[in-house]
Design a protein around this motif. Structure first.
Motif, PDB file in Angstrom:
ATOM      1  N   GLU A  36      -5.693   9.567   8.460  1.00  0.00           N
ATOM      2  CA  GLU A  36      -6.611  10.132   7.964  1.00  0.00           C
ATOM      3  C   GLU A  36      -7.478  11.367   8.882  1.00  0.00           C
ATOM      4  O   GLU A  36      -7.708  12.346   8.142  1.00  0.00           O
ATOM      5  CB  GLU A  36      -7.716   8.940   7.616  1.00  0.00           C
ATOM      6  CG  GLU A  36      -8.785   8.732   8.891  1.00  0.00           C
ATOM      7  CD  GLU A  36      -7.851   7.948   9.167  1.00  0.00           C
ATOM      8  OE1 GLU A  36      -6.776   7.739   9.286  1.00  0.00           O
ATOM      9  OE2 GLU A  36      -8.745   6.828  10.063  1.00  0.00           O
ATOM     10  N   THR A  37      -6.395  11.359   9.609  1.00  0.00           N
ATOM     11  CA  THR A  37      -6.681  12.475  10.997  1.00  0.00           C
ATOM     12  C   THR A  37      -5.998  13.872  10.655  1.00  0.00           C
ATOM     13  O   THR A  37      -5.725  14.310   9.917  1.00  0.00           O
ATOM     14  CB  THR A  37      -7.404  11.886  11.748  1.00  0.00           C
ATOM     15  OG1 THR A  37      -6.768  11.352  12.983  1.00  0.00           O
ATOM     16  CG2 THR A  37      -8.658  11.586  11.994  1.00  0.00           C
ATOM     17  N   ALA A  98     -11.710   7.579  11.812  1.00  0.00           N
ATOM     18  CA  ALA A  98     -11.554   8.654  12.834  1.00  0.00           C
ATOM     19  C   ALA A  98     -12.498   8.751  14.057  1.00  0.00           C
ATOM     20  O   ALA A  98     -13.032   9.300  14.525  1.00  0.00           O
ATOM     21  CB  ALA A  98     -11.699   9.960  11.850  1.00  0.00           C
ATOM     22  N   VAL A 179      -9.371  13.831   6.705  1.00  0.00           N
ATOM     23  CA  VAL A 179     -10.681  14.381   7.437  1.00  0.00           C
ATOM     24  C   VAL A 179      -9.496  16.244   8.274  1.00  0.00           C
ATOM     25  O   VAL A 179     -10.545  16.621   8.656  1.00  0.00           O
ATOM     26  CB  VAL A 179     -10.182  13.560   8.731  1.00  0.00           C
ATOM     27  CG1 VAL A 179     -11.806  14.167  10.040  1.00  0.00           C
ATOM     28  CG2 VAL A 179     -11.475  12.459   8.133  1.00  0.00           C
ATOM     29  N   SER A 183      -9.282  12.273  15.474  1.00  0.00           N
ATOM     30  CA  SER A 183     -10.591  11.209  15.453  1.00  0.00           C
ATOM     31  C   SER A 183     -11.259  11.640  17.450  1.00  0.00           C
ATOM     32  O   SER A 183     -11.278  13.297  18.043  1.00  0.00           O
ATOM     33  CB  SER A 183     -10.136  10.110  16.007  1.00  0.00           C
ATOM     34  OG  SER A 183      -9.585  10.468  17.362  1.00  0.00           O
ATOM     35  N   GLY A 200     -13.670  14.101  12.894  1.00  0.00           N
ATOM     36  CA  GLY A 200     -13.202  12.720  12.258  1.00  0.00           C
ATOM     37  C   GLY A 200     -15.385  12.486  12.002  1.00  0.00           C
ATOM     38  O   GLY A 200     -15.965  12.508  11.292  1.00  0.00           O
ATOM     39  N   LYS A 296     -17.379  20.509   7.059  1.00  0.00           N
ATOM     40  CA  LYS A 296     -16.840  19.387   6.805  1.00  0.00           C
ATOM     41  C   LYS A 296     -15.070  20.425   6.539  1.00  0.00           C
ATOM     42  O   LYS A 296     -13.914  20.015   6.532  1.00  0.00           O
ATOM     43  CB  LYS A 296     -17.262  18.883   6.075  1.00  0.00           C
ATOM     44  CG  LYS A 296     -16.441  17.401   5.839  1.00  0.00           C
ATOM     45  CD  LYS A 296     -17.310  16.771   4.766  1.00  0.00           C
ATOM     46  CE  LYS A 296     -16.903  15.137   4.942  1.00  0.00           C
ATOM     47  NZ  LYS A 296     -17.329  13.872   3.665  1.00  0.00           N
ATOM     48  N   LYS A 300     -11.414  20.253   7.377  1.00  0.00           N
ATOM     49  CA  LYS A 300      -9.819  19.279   6.513  1.00  0.00           C
ATOM     50  C   LYS A 300      -9.004  21.009   6.661  1.00  0.00           C
ATOM     51  O   LYS A 300      -7.953  20.610   6.526  1.00  0.00           O
ATOM     52  CB  LYS A 300     -10.752  19.168   5.430  1.00  0.00           C
ATOM     53  CG  LYS A 300      -9.408  18.346   4.717  1.00  0.00           C
ATOM     54  CD  LYS A 300      -9.698  18.310   2.553  1.00  0.00           C
ATOM     55  CE  LYS A 300      -8.969  18.144   2.297  1.00  0.00           C
ATOM     56  NZ  LYS A 300      -8.018  17.233   2.573  1.00  0.00           N
ATOM     57  N   TYR A 327     -20.536  18.545  11.364  1.00  0.00           N
ATOM     58  CA  TYR A 327     -19.083  18.697  11.442  1.00  0.00           C
ATOM     59  C   TYR A 327     -18.992  20.214  12.977  1.00  0.00           C
ATOM     60  O   TYR A 327     -17.772  20.195  12.976  1.00  0.00           O
ATOM     61  CB  TYR A 327     -18.120  18.909  10.595  1.00  0.00           C
ATOM     62  CG  TYR A 327     -17.825  17.419  10.332  1.00  0.00           C
ATOM     63  CD1 TYR A 327     -16.837  17.107   9.956  1.00  0.00           C
ATOM     64  CD2 TYR A 327     -18.990  16.790   9.350  1.00  0.00           C
ATOM     65  CE1 TYR A 327     -16.049  16.222   9.275  1.00  0.00           C
ATOM     66  CE2 TYR A 327     -18.944  15.810   8.388  1.00  0.00           C
ATOM     67  CZ  TYR A 327     -16.761  15.492   8.299  1.00  0.00           C
ATOM     68  OH  TYR A 327     -16.652  13.976   8.309  1.00  0.00           O
TER      69      TYR A 327
END
Ligand code: TXA
Ligand code: MG
Length: 346
Positions: A36-37, A98, A179, A183, A200, A296, A300, A327
């Motif tokens: 996901e990261t 993350a 993300v 992490s 993240g 954010k 990404k 973020y």
């Protein structure tokens, strides 16, 4: 080496394909996979020769330790020899996700994974392809980001292919990463948690769970603080595209005016000029790429856009930046590093 590329849909995982990739890992090969990261470069964390080949494929200095990926927090004490209550609270709050925790290492973890440190980094990813791969491999997976050392981390399979084709056994194409930055690394071996790398999961998120959380001072101030950072990876050149990056940071109106004048100054130098923008501002530049209005979204898109400037053979990138939300710290950390700390405050 011939690198197999396997496409796997994270919403409908093909068990046969994932088992094949899992077998490659278990048998000591290297497989890049989505999380996901960012994409990771996976190896059997218990196999010394496999872990060593990770460092060679990336061109990574051997004193920079790797994160071990598992699927179940009940397995943490197989990797770490202590799991104190504060660490447990953090893992319960942020895993899977993350989030990476640093704990005292278990004795059977090969030295090359932890670069000789007495601690180990552990992460439980949430991406279903990553989870199924770990399960199929049947072993914990060590994985740094799947880029050539120093380059922006890969957030799409095509970035991994650009850096790793011919160097590793297999690349799983599982689409783009949600993300977009790595992490958050938190040291939980002491009295209070210390963020060694923002990512993240934000400082604000962690503060709600552990109000005494601190941020390692190397995170932003890598220019003025010259002693050794506690997270070895923080001392290396990072996230650098071929283009020179200059960050222009402040209120977005001021940022716009400053970049207009920087473009004017660079106009007759023959350099191809790029602008990374958070706004709809227009510039007289060769390539304008939008990273989105929130920090954010910036997180990404940042790494993918840095690579896109290189694809367009841009020489110098002016990056708009305004610290807008929680973020901000993570984006700033990556952005400053990609710019080699060339930052203009306006
Ligand atoms: O999101 C992520 O964390 C991605 C995905 C693939 O999981 N992985 C990743 O790995 O970013 P890598 O190797 O690119 O960055 C790991 C960071 C480095 O800065 C490293 O120095 C630090 O974690 N690290 C690893 N083990 C550590 C330890 N025992 N103590 C302190 N820092 C550690
Ligand atoms: Mg990395």
């Amino acid at each position: 080496m011939n690198t197999q590329i396997i496409k796997i849909d994270k919403d409908n995982i093909d068990k046969e394909k994932i088992n094949k990739a899992g077998t490659i890992i278990r048998d000591g090969g290297l497989v890049a996979f989505p999380t996901e990261t960012v994409y990771g470069l996976g190896a059997n964390a218990l196999c010394e020769s496999a872990v060593k080949s990770t460092f060679i494929a990336k061109g990574r200095p051997s004193d920079n330790p790797l994160i071990i990926h598992i699927t179940d927090k009940n397995d943490i004490l197989k990797i770490a020899r202590e799991f104190p209550p504060m660490a447990k609270k953090l893992v319960d709050a942020f895993s899977p996700g993350a989030f990476t925790i640093i704990l005292k290492k278990q004795y059977n973890i090969p030295e090359c994974v932890t670069a000789g440190l007495d601690t180990v980094a552990i992460r439980i990813p949430s991406n279903p392809v990553a989870r199924e791969l770990i399960t199929a491999a049947g072993v914990p997976i060590s994985a740094p980001s799947a880029n050539v050392s120093g380059k922006p981390s890969p957030t799409e399979a095509k970035h991994v292919i650009a850096d790793m084709d011919g160097r590793i056994d297999c690349i799983i194409d599982g689409g783009s990463c949600d993300v977009g930055i790595e992490s958050t690394v938190v040291d939980a071996t002491g009295e209070y948690p210390i963020i060694l790398r923002p990512g993240g999961v934000t400082f604000d998120d962690i503060k709600k769970i552990c109000p005494d959380v601190r941020i390692d001072r190397h995170i932003i101030d890598s220019v003025t603080v010259t002693d050794t950072p506690r997270s070895p990876g923080m001392k290396y050149k990072h996230y650098s595209p071929d283009a020179d990056v200059v960050v222009v940071e402040g209120e977005l109106d001021n940022v716009y005016r400053k970049i207009l004048s920087l473009i004017e100054e660079n106009k007759n130098t023959g350099k191809k000029i790029g602008v990374m923008t958070m706004t709809n501002n227009t510039y007289d530049a060769d390539c304008i790429l939008n990273v989105g209005t929130s920090n954010k979204d910036y997180a990404k898109n940042l790494f993918a856009k840095l690579r896109e400037f290189d694809d367009n053979k841009i020489d110098i990138v002016f990056a708009e930046f305004c610290d807008l939300d929680d973020y901000g710290l993570s984006v700033k950390n990556r952005l400053y590093k990609s710019a080699g700390n060339k930052v203009i405050h306006v």
